[in-house]
Design a protein around this motif. Structure first.
Motif, PDB file in Angstrom:
ATOM      1  N   PHE A 130       0.829  -1.211   0.000  1.00 47.46           N
ATOM      2  CA  PHE A 130       0.000   0.000   0.000  1.00 47.46           C
ATOM      3  C   PHE A 130       0.859   1.256   0.000  1.00 47.46           C
ATOM      4  O   PHE A 130       0.568   2.225  -0.701  1.00 47.46           O
ATOM      5  N   GLY A 131       1.932   1.253   0.778  1.00 50.19           N
ATOM      6  CA  GLY A 131       2.753   2.449   0.896  1.00 50.19           C
ATOM      7  C   GLY A 131       3.562   2.759  -0.349  1.00 50.19           C
ATOM      8  O   GLY A 131       3.739   3.922  -0.707  1.00 50.19           O
ATOM      9  N   GLU A 132       4.062   1.710  -1.028  1.00 50.85           N
ATOM     10  CA  GLU A 132       4.937   1.943  -2.179  1.00 50.85           C
ATOM     11  C   GLU A 132       4.532   1.173  -3.431  1.00 50.85           C
ATOM     12  O   GLU A 132       5.121   1.374  -4.486  1.00 50.85           O
ATOM     13  N   GLY A 133       3.565   0.293  -3.340  1.00 51.33           N
ATOM     14  CA  GLY A 133       3.219  -0.551  -4.474  1.00 51.33           C
ATOM     15  C   GLY A 133       1.929  -0.192  -5.161  1.00 51.33           C
ATOM     16  O   GLY A 133       1.903   0.446  -6.220  1.00 51.33           O
ATOM     17  N   PHE A 155      -0.815   1.899  -4.719  1.00 51.67           N
ATOM     18  CA  PHE A 155      -1.209   3.270  -5.053  1.00 51.67           C
ATOM     19  C   PHE A 155      -0.207   3.930  -5.997  1.00 51.67           C
ATOM     20  O   PHE A 155      -0.584   4.724  -6.856  1.00 51.67           O
ATOM     21  N   MET A 156       1.060   3.595  -5.822  1.00 48.79           N
ATOM     22  CA  MET A 156       2.077   4.145  -6.713  1.00 48.79           C
ATOM     23  C   MET A 156       1.854   3.677  -8.145  1.00 48.79           C
ATOM     24  O   MET A 156       1.970   4.450  -9.094  1.00 48.79           O
ATOM     25  N   ILE A 157       1.539   2.404  -8.300  1.00 54.98           N
ATOM     26  CA  ILE A 157       1.275   1.866  -9.631  1.00 54.98           C
ATOM     27  C   ILE A 157       0.039   2.516 -10.236  1.00 54.98           C
ATOM     28  O   ILE A 157       0.034   2.917 -11.411  1.00 54.98           O
ATOM     29  N   PHE A 158      -1.007   2.638  -9.423  1.00 57.39           N
ATOM     30  CA  PHE A 158      -2.230   3.291  -9.903  1.00 57.39           C
ATOM     31  C   PHE A 158      -1.940   4.733 -10.306  1.00 57.39           C
ATOM     32  O   PHE A 158      -2.425   5.223 -11.343  1.00 57.39           O
ATOM     33  N   SER A 159      -1.133   5.421  -9.496  1.00 50.78           N
ATOM     34  CA  SER A 159      -0.769   6.810  -9.798  1.00 50.78           C
ATOM     35  C   SER A 159       0.001   6.903 -11.099  1.00 50.78           C
ATOM     36  O   SER A 159      -0.262   7.776 -11.942  1.00 50.78           O
ATOM     37  N   ASP A 160       0.959   5.987 -11.279  1.00 51.88           N
ATOM     38  CA  ASP A 160       1.772   6.017 -12.498  1.00 51.88           C
ATOM     39  C   ASP A 160       0.948   5.699 -13.738  1.00 51.88           C
ATOM     40  O   ASP A 160       1.113   6.332 -14.789  1.00 51.88           O
ATOM     41  N   VAL A 161       0.069   4.698 -13.640  1.00 53.74           N
ATOM     42  CA  VAL A 161      -0.791   4.339 -14.780  1.00 53.74           C
ATOM     43  C   VAL A 161      -1.701   5.505 -15.141  1.00 53.74           C
ATOM     44  O   VAL A 161      -1.878   5.845 -16.321  1.00 53.74           O
ATOM     45  N   LEU A 162      -2.282   6.127 -14.116  1.00 55.33           N
ATOM     46  CA  LEU A 162      -3.185   7.252 -14.341  1.00 55.33           C
ATOM     47  C   LEU A 162      -2.437   8.427 -14.976  1.00 55.33           C
ATOM     48  O   LEU A 162      -2.936   9.078 -15.904  1.00 55.33           O
ATOM     49  N   LYS A 163      -1.225   8.675 -14.507  1.00 52.51           N
ATOM     50  CA  LYS A 163      -0.427   9.772 -15.055  1.00 52.51           C
ATOM     51  C   LYS A 163      -0.063   9.490 -16.512  1.00 52.51           C
ATOM     52  O   LYS A 163      -0.126  10.390 -17.372  1.00 52.51           O
ATOM     53  N   MET A 164       0.312   8.258 -16.809  1.00 52.75           N
ATOM     54  CA  MET A 164       0.638   7.890 -18.185  1.00 52.75           C
ATOM     55  C   MET A 164      -0.561   8.053 -19.106  1.00 52.75           C
ATOM     56  O   MET A 164      -0.436   8.563 -20.231  1.00 52.75           O
ATOM     57  N   ARG A 180       9.059   7.848 -17.395  1.00 53.23           N
ATOM     58  CA  ARG A 180       9.537   7.648 -16.028  1.00 53.23           C
ATOM     59  C   ARG A 180       8.535   6.874 -15.175  1.00 53.23           C
ATOM     60  O   ARG A 180       8.926   5.960 -14.434  1.00 53.23           O
ATOM     61  N   PRO A 181       7.233   7.195 -15.243  1.00 54.68           N
ATOM     62  CA  PRO A 181       6.266   6.365 -14.507  1.00 54.68           C
ATOM     63  C   PRO A 181       6.289   4.903 -14.944  1.00 54.68           C
ATOM     64  O   PRO A 181       6.075   4.009 -14.126  1.00 54.68           O
ATOM     65  N   ASN A 194       9.524  -0.789 -11.139  1.00 58.73           N
ATOM     66  CA  ASN A 194      10.185  -0.784  -9.839  1.00 58.73           C
ATOM     67  C   ASN A 194       9.189  -1.039  -8.713  1.00 58.73           C
ATOM     68  O   ASN A 194       9.433  -1.826  -7.791  1.00 58.73           O
ATOM     69  N   LYS A 195       8.048  -0.351  -8.797  1.00 59.38           N
ATOM     70  CA  LYS A 195       7.031  -0.519  -7.757  1.00 59.38           C
ATOM     71  C   LYS A 195       6.358  -1.883  -7.858  1.00 59.38           C
ATOM     72  O   LYS A 195       5.885  -2.418  -6.861  1.00 59.38           O
ATOM     73  N   PHE A 196       6.336  -2.421  -9.069  1.00 55.91           N
ATOM     74  CA  PHE A 196       5.798  -3.765  -9.209  1.00 55.91           C
ATOM     75  C   PHE A 196       6.692  -4.778  -8.489  1.00 55.91           C
ATOM     76  O   PHE A 196       6.220  -5.784  -7.965  1.00 55.91           O
ATOM     77  N   ASN A 197       7.998  -4.487  -8.449  1.00 52.08           N
ATOM     78  CA  ASN A 197       8.901  -5.318  -7.645  1.00 52.08           C
ATOM     79  C   ASN A 197       8.447  -5.335  -6.192  1.00 52.08           C
ATOM     80  O   ASN A 197       8.375  -6.383  -5.543  1.00 52.08           O
ATOM     81  N   THR A 198       8.152  -4.132  -5.688  1.00 57.34           N
ATOM     82  CA  THR A 198       7.680  -4.002  -4.307  1.00 57.34           C
ATOM     83  C   THR A 198       6.363  -4.736  -4.123  1.00 57.34           C
ATOM     84  O   THR A 198       6.159  -5.438  -3.124  1.00 57.34           O
TER      85      THR A 198
END
Length: 588
Positions: free
Chosen positions: A140-143, A145-154, A298-299, A305-309
């Motif tokens: 939750f902290g790094e995986g 929501f970060m992935i959702f944020s990156d996908v949404l930004k892309m 970059r996202p 990277n976040k998918f690793n997490t």
């Protein structure tokens, strides 16, 4: 590796994890809003810059230029605020979820049969309860929501690009599928690599925990070099597991960065020609695209990277849920609440084995009347300690019946049964805490005054008061600050303050000094008085005082009676045991 293990993402496992989010759904959806804000505010900054260049800078107009600057600053401030709130609440949610899972896991482990702990590594269980939990929090902290944020930004950047200039967008989108394909391959192999890493982390934790606990044995038998070599081998496997993940990262990220740079170069080349030659692209659009390409690529790198997490968290969650799914509990379906036993105990044709088809108890039967003290004697491995385990239902018997006050102990609730039975084991375990807390086990209903009075009753108050801080003396891990005899005395007091109906003692004193042994003997006499007691006897004094002696050999009861009656049996098992083991003690 199983097919399931090779899956990139386990949806069923993820849905199960999301059930723990339900109590915090308001924070969950609030965090999603901050994620959306982060993407929207970020993607509009290039658009505002494009407008500022095309409508003001290119035309050399000052009027209204400050307005675009203010808009960009406002968007930047909103993006920073969204990112701050997003990072905080995503981490807060992760820690809250993990707190609930950890509590559930620990409660589940508390109910496991002793057999589960007999067959499980302590180091592995510690890894599940501590290290794996932190990996789950990172979901939750790094995986997630970060992935959702990156996908949404892309997605937002792609839409903005296409709406501004579809020709330049096509150049960008041409290289994007290559990166997406590389990302998918990367994720698949990273999950397999992280599964290997988690296995090696568990092995390393287990090895270190066991060797640190048994350090005295290693040094006594000069096994330092051997264990060091074993550690080197395990540590090498651990290193190789991590290096595999590093290798995959070292391949993927340079490829992604190379494609991003190629894309940027093509856009500058093609867009620059258009600006100069036929004006099909404006200077503002070219600038905006140069700004948005890193926002797009970059996202994508961060997703990998976040998918690793996320993968590490999912592997950890799978391991934790396997422990939660383990059904190794004693059947606690009894509905009889034991309040105060008279103390009659009956074993009827009891058969038991720790390992299937290897019986430890082979149909034993005996009776203990209320208030009696019986001593159990026999060679090592005869089954004496097993009787203690079965009376408390740490294990369930395969055949026969164990009754207290004519009631089958399986009919009683586990908590009420064990609350009426106090056990003093030969191997005394003390926690890294004060003597008082080790006696009461943090039971608020037992006061310090009551503990002191109980200590006076059995004659060990002076010994405790002789220690620094008395009852508040910290005995450190496993009670290392006390001698074996002193630890035994603390365990006697721990049993005595519970005022049990039935007392079970393993009163070995082979490694205690004569002063502690006398205190233990006095304490034994005091706490067994007036209550049913089962004693695995190691001292002649205890055996002589017993109302009945049960003699065991190879899982069977071979003789029963008092000390005097058993000595009268010619070639009797007890008589031979007495002559070999106890006669020297009596003569001394």
């Amino acid at each position: 590796m199983s097919k399931k293990g090779a899956d990139v993402f386990d949806i069923k496992l993820f849905k199960r994890l999301l059930k723990f989010v339900k109590p915090y759904k308001l924070v969950f959806f609030g965090t999603l809003i901050f994620v959306i804000g982060l993407s929207v505010f970020g993607v509009f900054r290039p658009k505002v810059l494009q407008l500022a260049i095309d409508t003001k800078i290119a035309l050399q107009e000052y009027d209204g230029f400050l307005f675009y600057i203010i808009i960009m600053i406002a968007l930047l401030v909103l993006e920073v605020i969204s990112q701050l709130l997003f990072i905080y609440y995503a981490s807060w949610l992760g820690q809250s979820v993990v707190k609930d899972i950890r509590v559930k896991l620990f409660k589940h482990m508390l109910s496991f049969k002793m057999k589960y702990f007999d067959n499980s590594s302590v180091g592995v269980l510690i890894t599940r309860a501590v290290t794996d939990m932190e990996r789950i929090a990172d979901i939750f902290g790094e995986g997630l929501f970060m992935i959702f944020s990156d996908v949404l930004k892309m997605l937002a950047v792609a839409i903005m690009m296409f709406s501004m200039n579809w020709k330049l967008s096509l150049i960008v989108f041409t290289t994007l599928p290559i990166v997406l394909f590389a990302t998918k391959i990367f994720q698949k192999y990273m999950k397999l690599a992280f599964q290997d890493v988690r296995t090696e982390v568990s092995n390393l934790n287990s090895f270190v925990q066991e060797r640190v606990t048994g350090m005295k044995i290693l040094q006594l038998f000069t096994r330092e070099d051997t264990e060091y070599k074993k550690f080197m081998a395990i540590n090498e496997r651990h290193k190789k597991g991590w290096l595999k993940t590093v290798w995959y990262n070292s391949i993927f990220f340079p490829i992604a960065e190379f494609l991003s740079s190629i894309t940027l170069g093509l856009v500058v080349w093609y867009g620059g020609l258009n600006v100069i030659m036929d004006s099909t692209a404006s200077l503002g659009e070219l600038t905006a695209f140069i700004m948005m390409i890193p926002m797009l690529f970059r996202p994508l790198n961060q997703i990998a990277n976040k998918f690793n997490t996320l993968q590490m968290g999912m592997v950890a969650a799978d391991r934790v849920f396997k422990v939660l799914d383990t059904t190794s509990q004693i059947d606690d379906s009894g509905n009889v609440v034991a309040t105060q036993f008279k103390g009659d105990i009956t074993f009827k044709d009891v058969h038991f084995s720790y390992i299937e088809n290897e019986e430890v108890l082979k149909g034993i039967s005996f009776n203990v009347e209320a208030g009696q003290t019986i001593a159990i004697v026999g060679a090592t491995g005869a089954g004496k300690s097993t009787i203690i385990n079965l009376l408390n239902r740490f294990y369930d018997i395969q055949k026969g019946e164990i009754c207290v006050d004519s009631v089958n102990i399986k009919s009683m609730t586990l908590q009420s049964l064990r609350a009426q039975i106090a056990v003093v084991l030969q191997d005394v375990f003390l926690f890294a805490d004060t003597i008082l807390n080790n006696i009461t086990l943090n039971n608020d209903t037992v006061t310090e005054t009551e503990v002191q009075q109980a200590a006076k009753d059995i004659g060990i108050h002076d010994f405790i008061m002789s220690l620094p801080n008395g009852y508040h003396y910290n005995v450190k891990e496993r009670g290392v600050m006390l001698s074996s005899g002193q630890r035994q005395l603390i365990s006697f007091l721990r049993a005595y303050v519970t005022n049990p109906s039935i007392l079970v003692l393993d009163e070995a004193t082979s490694s205690v000094d004569s002063y502690s042994e006398q205190l233990i003997q006095d304490a034994t006499d005091k706490i067994t008085k007036g209550r049913t007691s089962i004693v695995i006897a190691h001292r002649l004094a205890t055996i002589k005082k017993a109302d009945k002696i049960i003699v065991m050999d190879a899982g069977k009861i071979v003789e029963e009676g008092t000390h005097k009656t058993l000595l009268k049996k010619e070639n009797g098992y007890y008589k031979n045991l007495y002559e070999v083991q106890f006669m020297k003690e009596e003569l001394a």
